[in-house]
Design a protein around this motif. Structure first.
Motif, PDB file in Angstrom:
ATOM      1  N   ARG A 104      -4.054 -16.035   6.206  1.00  0.00           N
ATOM      2  CA  ARG A 104      -3.801 -16.182   4.770  1.00  0.00           C
ATOM      3  C   ARG A 104      -4.027 -14.879   4.022  1.00  0.00           C
ATOM      4  O   ARG A 104      -3.245 -14.517   3.133  1.00  0.00           O
ATOM      5  CB  ARG A 104      -4.693 -17.284   4.192  1.00  0.00           C
ATOM      6  N   THR A 105      -5.107 -14.185   4.343  1.00  0.00           N
ATOM      7  CA  THR A 105      -5.379 -12.937   3.635  1.00  0.00           C
ATOM      8  C   THR A 105      -4.307 -11.893   3.925  1.00  0.00           C
ATOM      9  O   THR A 105      -3.827 -11.209   3.018  1.00  0.00           O
ATOM     10  CB  THR A 105      -6.766 -12.387   4.016  1.00  0.00           C
ATOM     11  N   ILE A 106      -3.914 -11.783   5.182  1.00  0.00           N
ATOM     12  CA  ILE A 106      -2.896 -10.795   5.539  1.00  0.00           C
ATOM     13  C   ILE A 106      -1.517 -11.244   5.062  1.00  0.00           C
ATOM     14  O   ILE A 106      -0.754 -10.463   4.477  1.00  0.00           O
ATOM     15  CB  ILE A 106      -2.897 -10.537   7.052  1.00  0.00           C
ATOM     16  N   GLY A 107      -1.191 -12.518   5.286  1.00  0.00           N
ATOM     17  CA  GLY A 107       0.120 -13.013   4.878  1.00  0.00           C
ATOM     18  C   GLY A 107       0.346 -12.923   3.382  1.00  0.00           C
ATOM     19  O   GLY A 107       1.420 -12.507   2.924  1.00  0.00           O
ATOM     20  N   SER A 108      -0.666 -13.299   2.599  1.00  0.00           N
ATOM     21  CA  SER A 108      -0.517 -13.238   1.143  1.00  0.00           C
ATOM     22  C   SER A 108      -0.406 -11.802   0.656  1.00  0.00           C
ATOM     23  O   SER A 108       0.325 -11.518  -0.299  1.00  0.00           O
ATOM     24  CB  SER A 108      -1.702 -13.935   0.464  1.00  0.00           C
ATOM     25  N   THR A 109      -1.106 -10.879   1.325  1.00  0.00           N
ATOM     26  CA  THR A 109      -1.031  -9.479   0.933  1.00  0.00           C
ATOM     27  C   THR A 109       0.315  -8.875   1.286  1.00  0.00           C
ATOM     28  O   THR A 109       0.879  -8.089   0.507  1.00  0.00           O
ATOM     29  CB  THR A 109      -2.159  -8.672   1.607  1.00  0.00           C
ATOM     30  N   VAL A 110       0.862  -9.232   2.439  1.00  0.00           N
ATOM     31  CA  VAL A 110       2.189  -8.754   2.816  1.00  0.00           C
ATOM     32  C   VAL A 110       3.211  -9.116   1.735  1.00  0.00           C
ATOM     33  O   VAL A 110       4.018  -8.285   1.305  1.00  0.00           O
ATOM     34  CB  VAL A 110       2.613  -9.343   4.176  1.00  0.00           C
ATOM     35  N   VAL A 111       3.164 -10.371   1.269  1.00  0.00           N
ATOM     36  CA  VAL A 111       4.122 -10.821   0.270  1.00  0.00           C
ATOM     37  C   VAL A 111       3.770 -10.278  -1.117  1.00  0.00           C
ATOM     38  O   VAL A 111       4.631  -9.747  -1.830  1.00  0.00           O
ATOM     39  CB  VAL A 111       4.192 -12.361   0.240  1.00  0.00           C
TER      40      VAL A 111
ATOM     41  N   VAL B  81       8.802   6.055  -0.443  1.00  0.00           N
ATOM     42  CA  VAL B  81       7.448   5.913  -0.986  1.00  0.00           C
ATOM     43  C   VAL B  81       7.089   4.439  -1.121  1.00  0.00           C
ATOM     44  O   VAL B  81       5.951   4.028  -0.835  1.00  0.00           O
ATOM     45  CB  VAL B  81       7.344   6.632  -2.349  1.00  0.00           C
ATOM     46  N   LEU B  82       8.048   3.616  -1.522  1.00  0.00           N
ATOM     47  CA  LEU B  82       7.815   2.173  -1.682  1.00  0.00           C
ATOM     48  C   LEU B  82       7.304   1.561  -0.379  1.00  0.00           C
ATOM     49  O   LEU B  82       6.261   0.898  -0.358  1.00  0.00           O
ATOM     50  CB  LEU B  82       9.118   1.506  -2.125  1.00  0.00           C
ATOM     51  N   PHE B  83       8.027   1.793   0.706  1.00  0.00           N
ATOM     52  CA  PHE B  83       7.650   1.184   1.976  1.00  0.00           C
ATOM     53  C   PHE B  83       6.390   1.821   2.565  1.00  0.00           C
ATOM     54  O   PHE B  83       5.578   1.147   3.207  1.00  0.00           O
ATOM     55  CB  PHE B  83       8.805   1.261   2.969  1.00  0.00           C
ATOM     56  N   THR B  84       6.211   3.125   2.333  1.00  0.00           N
ATOM     57  CA  THR B  84       4.999   3.787   2.828  1.00  0.00           C
ATOM     58  C   THR B  84       3.754   3.225   2.156  1.00  0.00           C
ATOM     59  O   THR B  84       2.761   2.887   2.824  1.00  0.00           O
ATOM     60  CB  THR B  84       5.082   5.300   2.589  1.00  0.00           C
ATOM     61  N   GLN B  85       3.791   3.126   0.844  1.00  0.00           N
ATOM     62  CA  GLN B  85       2.643   2.604   0.109  1.00  0.00           C
ATOM     63  C   GLN B  85       2.380   1.137   0.453  1.00  0.00           C
ATOM     64  O   GLN B  85       1.232   0.717   0.585  1.00  0.00           O
ATOM     65  CB  GLN B  85       2.879   2.753  -1.395  1.00  0.00           C
ATOM     66  N   TRP B  86       3.451   0.356   0.593  1.00  0.00           N
ATOM     67  CA  TRP B  86       3.298  -1.055   0.974  1.00  0.00           C
ATOM     68  C   TRP B  86       2.622  -1.183   2.330  1.00  0.00           C
ATOM     69  O   TRP B  86       1.693  -1.966   2.501  1.00  0.00           O
ATOM     70  CB  TRP B  86       4.668  -1.724   0.987  1.00  0.00           C
ATOM     71  N   ALA B  87       3.056  -0.382   3.298  1.00  0.00           N
ATOM     72  CA  ALA B  87       2.473  -0.436   4.632  1.00  0.00           C
ATOM     73  C   ALA B  87       1.003  -0.013   4.617  1.00  0.00           C
ATOM     74  O   ALA B  87       0.155  -0.625   5.284  1.00  0.00           O
ATOM     75  CB  ALA B  87       3.266   0.454   5.592  1.00  0.00           C
ATOM     76  N   LEU B  88       0.692   1.016   3.833  1.00  0.00           N
ATOM     77  CA  LEU B  88      -0.694   1.479   3.759  1.00  0.00           C
ATOM     78  C   LEU B  88      -1.594   0.425   3.121  1.00  0.00           C
ATOM     79  O   LEU B  88      -2.729   0.198   3.575  1.00  0.00           O
ATOM     80  CB  LEU B  88      -0.766   2.786   2.964  1.00  0.00           C
ATOM     81  N   LYS B  89      -1.115  -0.231   2.077  1.00  0.00           N
ATOM     82  CA  LYS B  89      -1.911  -1.253   1.404  1.00  0.00           C
ATOM     83  C   LYS B  89      -2.151  -2.455   2.310  1.00  0.00           C
ATOM     84  O   LYS B  89      -3.266  -3.007   2.359  1.00  0.00           O
ATOM     85  CB  LYS B  89      -1.228  -1.692   0.108  1.00  0.00           C
ATOM     86  N   VAL B  90      -1.123  -2.870   3.048  1.00  0.00           N
ATOM     87  CA  VAL B  90      -1.290  -3.984   3.980  1.00  0.00           C
ATOM     88  C   VAL B  90      -2.252  -3.587   5.107  1.00  0.00           C
ATOM     89  O   VAL B  90      -3.108  -4.380   5.511  1.00  0.00           O
ATOM     90  CB  VAL B  90       0.074  -4.416   4.552  1.00  0.00           C
TER      91      VAL B  90
END
Length: 244
Positions: free
Chosen positions: A161-168, A196-205
């Protein structure tokens, strides 16, 4: 994951919690400080075979707001998390207005720090608007997915849940923020915005994944201390609903 002795399968309405206010304060504080202190600095980290890799310093701390958002939804339920998200949105909006007013005030004669003040607190309205919209939408999506997945899994597999909700949630945040803030801006090509969008998203997840043990510890500690484990059965998931 073990549940506390008292389990509630409905929103936690009309109940006073000992630590809810502290969790709310931590959420708003991290949100404000990551925007004020971290957002304006680009730092570098040395990577093997690549060299110095630049990144926004705020990424080290802003994802903590999503961790706390997960904790709020998991322990206290979506309705309580909704109040905190609105509190955070109001705080960031007030900060933006206050920064604009203070920077715009004429400096007193002999006060030589106006340029530094503008560099630190001067904000581009487009970026501020993008940040507020992205935060609001991303946090509500994060809380919704977290609450729904808790029902689907019957409270098991917190990590999913924590990872799945953060991914979305972080995905929605990034999809709103970067195009709205930088698409067509000087120096920003469409390809750079997407990168930058996908890089930042991947780093945050990735940051969320690394903090999973910490999330487990905080969630379990709060559930035991509060004597509650909220399941959002029958919850109104409308972000504009006023009922807690």
């Amino acid at each position: 994951m073990d549940r506390p002795a008292q389990t509630r399968h409905a929103p936690a309405e009309g109940r006073h919690f000992r630590y809810y206010d502290f969790v709310m304060a931590a959420f708003v504080a991290i949100l404000l400080l990551s925007n004020v202190i971290g957002a304006g600095k680009v730092a570098t980290v040395p990577l093997p075979l690549i060299g110095d890799w630049p990144f926004g310093a705020g990424i080290l701390f802003f994802p903590l707001s999503y961790v706390i958002g997960d904790v709020l939804t998991e322990v206290y339920g979506y309705a309580c998390a909704r109040r905190v998200i609105w509190a955070g949105t109001a705080a960031v909006s007030f900060m933006a207005v206050m920064s604009w007013i203070v920077v715009a005030l004429p400096p007193a004669p002999g006060w030589t720090n106006q340029a530094a003040y503008e560099a630190v607190f001067g904000q581009v309205p487009r970026i501020v608007l993008a940040s507020i919209c992205a935060f609001w939408a991303g946090e509500f999506v994060n809380a919704y997915v977290m609450a729904r997945m808790k029902l689907w899994t019957d409270g098991r597999h917190l990590w999913s849940r924590t990872i799945g909700s953060t991914v979305v949630g972080q995905g929605v945040d990034s999809l709103i923020f970067y195009p709205l803030a930088f698409w067509g801006a000087p120096g920003w090509t469409g390809a750079l915005v997407v990168t930058v969008l996908f890089t930042q998203w991947a780093l945050k997840v990735g940051w969320e994944v690394l903090l999973t043990p910490v999330t487990y510890w905080i969630v379990n500690s709060l559930k035991r201390a509060e004597g509650v484990d909220v399941f959002d059965t029958g919850t109104d998931f409308n972000p504009f609903a006023t009922k807690v």
